[in-house]
Design an enzyme around this catalytic site. Structure first.
Site, PDB file in Angstrom:
ATOM      1  N   CYS A   1       5.662  -1.308   2.078  1.00 14.07           N
ATOM      2  CA  CYS A   1       5.316  -1.367   0.694  1.00 14.07           C
ATOM      3  C   CYS A   1       3.708  -1.178   0.381  1.00 14.07           C
ATOM      4  O   CYS A   1       3.186  -1.555  -0.639  1.00 14.07           O
ATOM      5  CB  CYS A   1       5.728  -2.735   0.011  1.00 14.07           C
ATOM      6  SG  CYS A   1       5.309  -4.019   0.880  1.00 14.07           S
TER       7      CYS A   1
ATOM      8  N   ASN B   1      -1.324  -2.317   3.797  1.00 14.99           N
ATOM      9  CA  ASN B   1      -2.711  -2.334   3.299  1.00 14.99           C
ATOM     10  C   ASN B   1      -3.605  -3.368   4.099  1.00 14.99           C
ATOM     11  O   ASN B   1      -4.477  -3.212   4.610  1.00 14.99           O
ATOM     12  CB  ASN B   1      -2.769  -2.972   1.894  1.00 14.99           C
ATOM     13  CG  ASN B   1      -2.205  -1.977   1.034  1.00 14.99           C
ATOM     14  OD1 ASN B   1      -1.838  -0.474   1.320  1.00 14.99           O
ATOM     15  ND2 ASN B   1      -1.710  -2.449  -0.135  1.00 14.99           N
ATOM     16  N   ASP B   2      -2.673  -4.640   4.383  1.00 21.21           N
ATOM     17  CA  ASP B   2      -3.439  -5.631   5.259  1.00 21.21           C
ATOM     18  C   ASP B   2      -3.353  -5.402   6.603  1.00 21.21           C
ATOM     19  O   ASP B   2      -4.065  -5.670   7.436  1.00 21.21           O
ATOM     20  CB  ASP B   2      -2.774  -7.129   4.971  1.00 21.21           C
ATOM     21  CG  ASP B   2      -3.326  -7.732   3.714  1.00 21.21           C
ATOM     22  OD1 ASP B   2      -4.576  -7.554   3.547  1.00 21.21           O
ATOM     23  OD2 ASP B   2      -2.643  -8.109   2.776  1.00 21.21           O
TER      24      ASP B   2
ATOM     25  N   ARG C   1       4.490  -8.183  -7.154  1.00 20.25           N
ATOM     26  CA  ARG C   1       3.399  -9.181  -6.863  1.00 20.25           C
ATOM     27  C   ARG C   1       3.357 -10.111  -7.983  1.00 20.25           C
ATOM     28  O   ARG C   1       2.592  -9.919  -9.270  1.00 20.25           O
ATOM     29  CB  ARG C   1       2.227  -8.287  -6.695  1.00 20.25           C
ATOM     30  CG  ARG C   1       2.045  -7.241  -5.365  1.00 20.25           C
ATOM     31  CD  ARG C   1       0.635  -6.493  -5.539  1.00 20.25           C
ATOM     32  NE  ARG C   1       0.347  -5.762  -4.471  1.00 20.25           N
ATOM     33  CZ  ARG C   1       0.409  -4.534  -4.253  1.00 20.25           C
ATOM     34  NH1 ARG C   1       1.103  -3.666  -5.254  1.00 20.25           N
ATOM     35  NH2 ARG C   1       0.120  -3.994  -2.976  1.00 20.25           N
TER      36      ARG C   1
ATOM     37  N   ARG D   1       7.879 -11.318  -4.228  1.00 22.27           N
ATOM     38  CA  ARG D   1       6.989 -11.812  -3.185  1.00 22.27           C
ATOM     39  C   ARG D   1       6.241 -13.152  -4.015  1.00 22.27           C
ATOM     40  O   ARG D   1       6.020 -13.002  -4.881  1.00 22.27           O
ATOM     41  CB  ARG D   1       5.960 -10.888  -3.112  1.00 22.27           C
ATOM     42  CG  ARG D   1       5.106 -11.424  -1.657  1.00 22.27           C
ATOM     43  CD  ARG D   1       4.126 -10.482  -1.422  1.00 22.27           C
ATOM     44  NE  ARG D   1       2.865 -10.095  -2.417  1.00 22.27           N
ATOM     45  CZ  ARG D   1       1.923  -9.295  -2.150  1.00 22.27           C
ATOM     46  NH1 ARG D   1       1.958  -8.562  -1.255  1.00 22.27           N
ATOM     47  NH2 ARG D   1       0.785  -9.188  -2.955  1.00 22.27           N
TER      48      ARG D   1
ATOM     49  N   HIS E   1      -7.307  -4.492  -5.247  1.00 20.07           N
ATOM     50  CA  HIS E   1      -5.922  -4.822  -6.198  1.00 20.07           C
ATOM     51  C   HIS E   1      -6.586  -4.124  -7.583  1.00 20.07           C
ATOM     52  O   HIS E   1      -5.320  -3.603  -7.922  1.00 20.07           O
ATOM     53  CB  HIS E   1      -5.721  -6.440  -6.266  1.00 20.07           C
ATOM     54  CG  HIS E   1      -4.934  -6.651  -5.309  1.00 20.07           C
ATOM     55  ND1 HIS E   1      -3.702  -6.770  -5.133  1.00 20.07           N
ATOM     56  CD2 HIS E   1      -5.617  -7.002  -3.842  1.00 20.07           C
ATOM     57  CE1 HIS E   1      -3.172  -7.026  -4.308  1.00 20.07           C
ATOM     58  NE2 HIS E   1      -4.225  -7.205  -3.115  1.00 20.07           N
TER      59      HIS E   1
ATOM     60  N   ARG F   1     -10.660  -4.334   3.796  1.00 21.30           N
ATOM     61  CA  ARG F   1      -9.949  -3.205   3.197  1.00 21.30           C
ATOM     62  C   ARG F   1     -10.841  -2.965   1.808  1.00 21.30           C
ATOM     63  O   ARG F   1     -10.663  -1.863   0.889  1.00 21.30           O
ATOM     64  CB  ARG F   1      -8.670  -3.508   2.553  1.00 21.30           C
ATOM     65  CG  ARG F   1      -8.321  -4.797   1.831  1.00 21.30           C
ATOM     66  CD  ARG F   1      -6.993  -5.430   1.865  1.00 21.30           C
ATOM     67  NE  ARG F   1      -6.355  -5.090   0.817  1.00 21.30           N
ATOM     68  CZ  ARG F   1      -4.955  -5.398   0.287  1.00 21.30           C
ATOM     69  NH1 ARG F   1      -4.327  -6.133   1.338  1.00 21.30           N
ATOM     70  NH2 ARG F   1      -4.522  -5.010  -0.963  1.00 21.30           N
TER      71      ARG F   1
ATOM     72  N   GLU G   1       2.460  -7.999   8.071  1.00 17.68           N
ATOM     73  CA  GLU G   1       0.842  -7.684   7.761  1.00 17.68           C
ATOM     74  C   GLU G   1       0.002  -8.115   8.703  1.00 17.68           C
ATOM     75  O   GLU G   1      -1.115  -7.590   8.600  1.00 17.68           O
ATOM     76  CB  GLU G   1       0.735  -7.534   6.416  1.00 17.68           C
ATOM     77  CG  GLU G   1       0.911  -9.136   5.779  1.00 17.68           C
ATOM     78  CD  GLU G   1       0.808  -9.105   4.328  1.00 17.68           C
ATOM     79  OE1 GLU G   1       0.166  -8.000   3.712  1.00 17.68           O
ATOM     80  OE2 GLU G   1       1.219 -10.166   3.487  1.00 17.68           O
TER      81      GLU G   1
HETATM   82  C1  PEP Z   1      -0.112  -4.823   1.642  1.00 18.40           C
HETATM   83  O1  PEP Z   1      -0.870  -5.660   2.263  1.00 18.40           O
HETATM   84  O2  PEP Z   1       0.284  -3.809   2.146  1.00 18.40           O
HETATM   85  C2  PEP Z   1       0.522  -5.192   0.450  1.00 18.40           C
HETATM   86  C3  PEP Z   1       1.647  -4.611  -0.007  1.00 18.40           C
HETATM   87  O3  PEP Z   1       0.271  -6.293  -0.069  1.00 18.40           O
HETATM   88  P1  PEP Z   1      -1.035  -6.451  -0.997  1.00 18.40           P
HETATM   89  O4  PEP Z   1      -1.793  -5.162  -1.151  1.00 18.40           O
HETATM   90  O5  PEP Z   1      -0.593  -7.162  -2.061  1.00 18.40           O
HETATM   91  O6  PEP Z   1      -1.968  -7.484   0.176  1.00 18.40           O
HETATM   92 MG    MG Z   2      -0.741  -7.937   1.815  1.00 18.31          MG
END
Ligand code: PEP
Ligand code: MG
Length: 585
Positions: free
Chosen positions: A505, A457-458, A296, A332, A189, A468, A434
């Site tokens: 996203c 990302n997840d 977020r 979200r 993050h 990650r 995700e």
């Molecule tokens: C993701 O997981 O791609 C996402 C956009 O959420 P975050 O990065 O906040 O987990």
């Molecule tokens: Mg995520």
């Protein structure tokens, strides 16, 4: 030259500012005798402010969540008041001339050894409490950045072990021009926030804190992850050129903010922004986003010293909507857990695999009052004058039962709002895709949602079984991996077949290579850090849909991430040569 993971593009040359966190080699030499009094005063000041914090947290949490959840803060207060513990820190500062940070690190070691050796689970858990308290104390000690960095010459490059999300949010308001961290990864993050601020950043540079001192000249190349400390004149000259090119391109692209987001053959796209708060919503508008694709909300909680109530949240959501392009936002619900924790919600217990544990809606379900407060605030924000369209997005959906349960939560929140005599607006109900299990049964889940947002990302980390945030496995955590591309393609097709709008996203939406492939898959809605919108819009202007489909077809024939990435790099450099400063090498 050191190599790390490129997490936020751009090239910057500046002056290093090292943040030696309390848990990372805090030794800074011994205090001079005349510094001791001031150092003790710093400790006492941090302690006083920490005590105030935990007291007010305890009260707030008690009324909003319950006595049990609030009890942890009483424990923290007793640690801060503990005469033995406080006495140790004071003695180490005055008698052994340690800095407060060094004394706190020693304290941590002392209690870790003592408590972890005991066979008692309760005592072992107290280590986490002491760590929490020490982190809070340290946060009041690192005010130094604010005063010191202003006095430094040239752009400031922060060098740290790892930046906590709340620290990076704070840094966004300071003149920080680059970030280098020892830990962290592409999708941590801290990296996400660095990108949203358009700050070049490199993570995973092991040992950089030992090799760098505050005041050193440092080059950060956020395109390929290189960091050079005290470069020789040749390297300096070469990078000055790159830095200029990058700045020129950024200035040039800023002009496309009012141009439509569409491909060369006229297919309209939605280029939306991922934001963490009002400031980002403003930069999303400045960068030419057409709306907010992902707000977020956890940063509202992470940076807040206590639990924000319904009206307070409502006010913030309204402000975000007022600042958002076209007053559209996908909000979200809290996605806490994994790498993000808020003390008043997270159980005081260590989880071996936090990303696969008690995070996100799994945690929200267990705090129904807290969760309902947030849902009510979102629904009420949708009724405000400044909102033209609001979507509610639930993270980390794994199965159909969760969606049913969430639908019931929304109905309950609506009834509560009605009963309280307030208004609420209509919001579309969406899920984050995700978790691989959800991708497998996406056709079933689509019957219960209005839209889907792919959290790549997840999704990538879960699909590849590669954390990650762990630099050791970052070679696996790759969005261009053949397995990832297949899953993404299947999900986009399913959403299209069911006529459910689908957005991506995750960070890959803002990466030129991945963007081209997603376009080829049929995706038309992309949400990314605002800083990437101009370059993705520019790339779209060079690409037709048939070209993107062809790139996708080629990529699907290749069997390794590297081959796919090399092919795309070569092709994109030919398609959009003016973007070469940002196309990763
Ligand atoms: C993701 O997981 O791609 C996402 C956009 O959420 P975050 O990065 O906040 O987990
Ligand atoms: Mg995520």
């Amino acid at each position: 030259m050191r190599k790390g993971i490129a997490v936020s593009p751009g090239v910057i040359i500046g002056t290093a500012y090292c943040i030696h966190e309390v848990f990372v080699d805090p030794a800074r030499g011994l205090l001079e005798p005349h510094e001791i009094v001031t150092e003790i005063a710093r400790f006492e000041n941090a302690r006083k402010r920490s005590i105030e914090d935990v007291r007010s947290l305890q009260k707030k949490v008690e009324t909003q969540i319950g006595k049990e959840a609030a009890a942890i803060f009483a424990v923290h207060e007793s640690i801060l008041m503990d005469t033995v513990l406080v006495g140790k820190v004071r003695a180490w500062i005055s008698e052994e001339r340690l800095t407060v940070q060094a004394a706190l690190a020693r304290l941590m070691d002392f209690y870790r050894t003592l408590l972890e050796q005991s066979g008692d689970d309760y005592l072992r858990e107290r280590v986490a409490d002491i760590r929490d308290v020490v982190e809070r104390l340290t946060s009041y000690l690192s005010d130094a950045l604010r005063s010191d960095s202003g006095a430094m010459s040239g752009p400031t490059i922060v060098v740290a072990d790892e930046l906590l999300p709340s620290q990076v949010v704070m840094l966004g308001e300071k003149p920080v021009h680059g970030i280098v961290t020892q830990a962290g990864s592409q999708t941590s993050h801290a990296a996400i926030i660095a990108r949203s601020r358009g700050i070049p950043a490199v993570s995973g540079v092991a040992g950089i804190l030992r090799q760098t001192q505050t005041g050193d000249t440092i080059i950060v190349d956020g395109r390929d992850g290189h960091v050079i400390v005290n470069p020789d004149p040749e390297a300096l000259a070469a990078y000055r050129k790159l830095e200029r090119e990058f700045v020129n391109l950024r200035d040039e692209l800023a002009h496309n903010r009012d141009q439509p987001a569409q491909t060369k053959d006229g297919v309209r796209l939605e280029l939306l922004a991922n934001i963490n708060g009002v400031a980002d919503a403003k930069s999303a508008a400045a960068m030419g986003a057409t709306g907010i694709g992902l707000y977020r909300t956890e940063y509202l909680f992470l940076t807040h010293s206590s639990v924000p109530g319904e009206d307070e949240q409502l006010e913030i959501y309204q402000a975000v909507l007022a600042a958002s392009p076209n007053h559209c936002a996908t909000i979200r619900t809290l996605d806490i857990g994994g790498d993000k924790t808020v003390p008043f919600l997270v159980r005081n217990q260590h989880e071996a695999n936090p990303f696969m544990g008690w995070r996100s809606i799994r945690l929200s379900f267990e705090h129904p009052e807290f969760f309902l407060t947030q849902i009510r605030a979102i629904l009420r924000a949708a009724a405000c004058k400044s909102a033209s369209s609001v979507q509610i997005l639930f993270p980390m959906i794994t199965n159909l039962e969760e969606l049913r349960r969430l639908r019931a939560f929304v109905r309950r929140a609506e009834n509560q709002i009605k009963a309280a005599g307030h208004e609420y607006g209509k919001v579309a109900f969406g899920m984050m895709l995700e978790v691989p299990a959800a991708a497998v049964v996406i056709d079933q889940l689509l019957t219960l949602v209005d839209f889907v947002s792919i959290g790549s990302n997840d999704l990538v980390q879960y699909l590849m079984a590669a954390d990650r945030d762990n630099p050791n496995v970052s070679h696996l955590c790759q969005p261009l991996a053949p397995a990832v591309l297949r899953v993404l393609h299947a999900v986009v097709k399913s959403c299209d077949a069911a006529q459910r709008p689908v957005t991506l996203c995750g960070e890959m939406a803002g990466q030129p290579q991945a963007f081209a492939l997603l376009l080829g898959m049929g995706l038309r809605r992309f949400s990314m850090s605002p800083a990437f919108i101009p370059s993705i819009k520019e790339l779209a202007h060079h690409l037709t849909v048939p070209m993107a489909k062809q790139l996708l077809a080629k990529a699907m024939q290749l069997n390794t991430t590297r081959k796919i990435s090399n092919m795309l790099n070569k092709e994109l450099l030919m398609i959009a040569p003016n973007l070469h400063p940002i196309l990763m090498r």
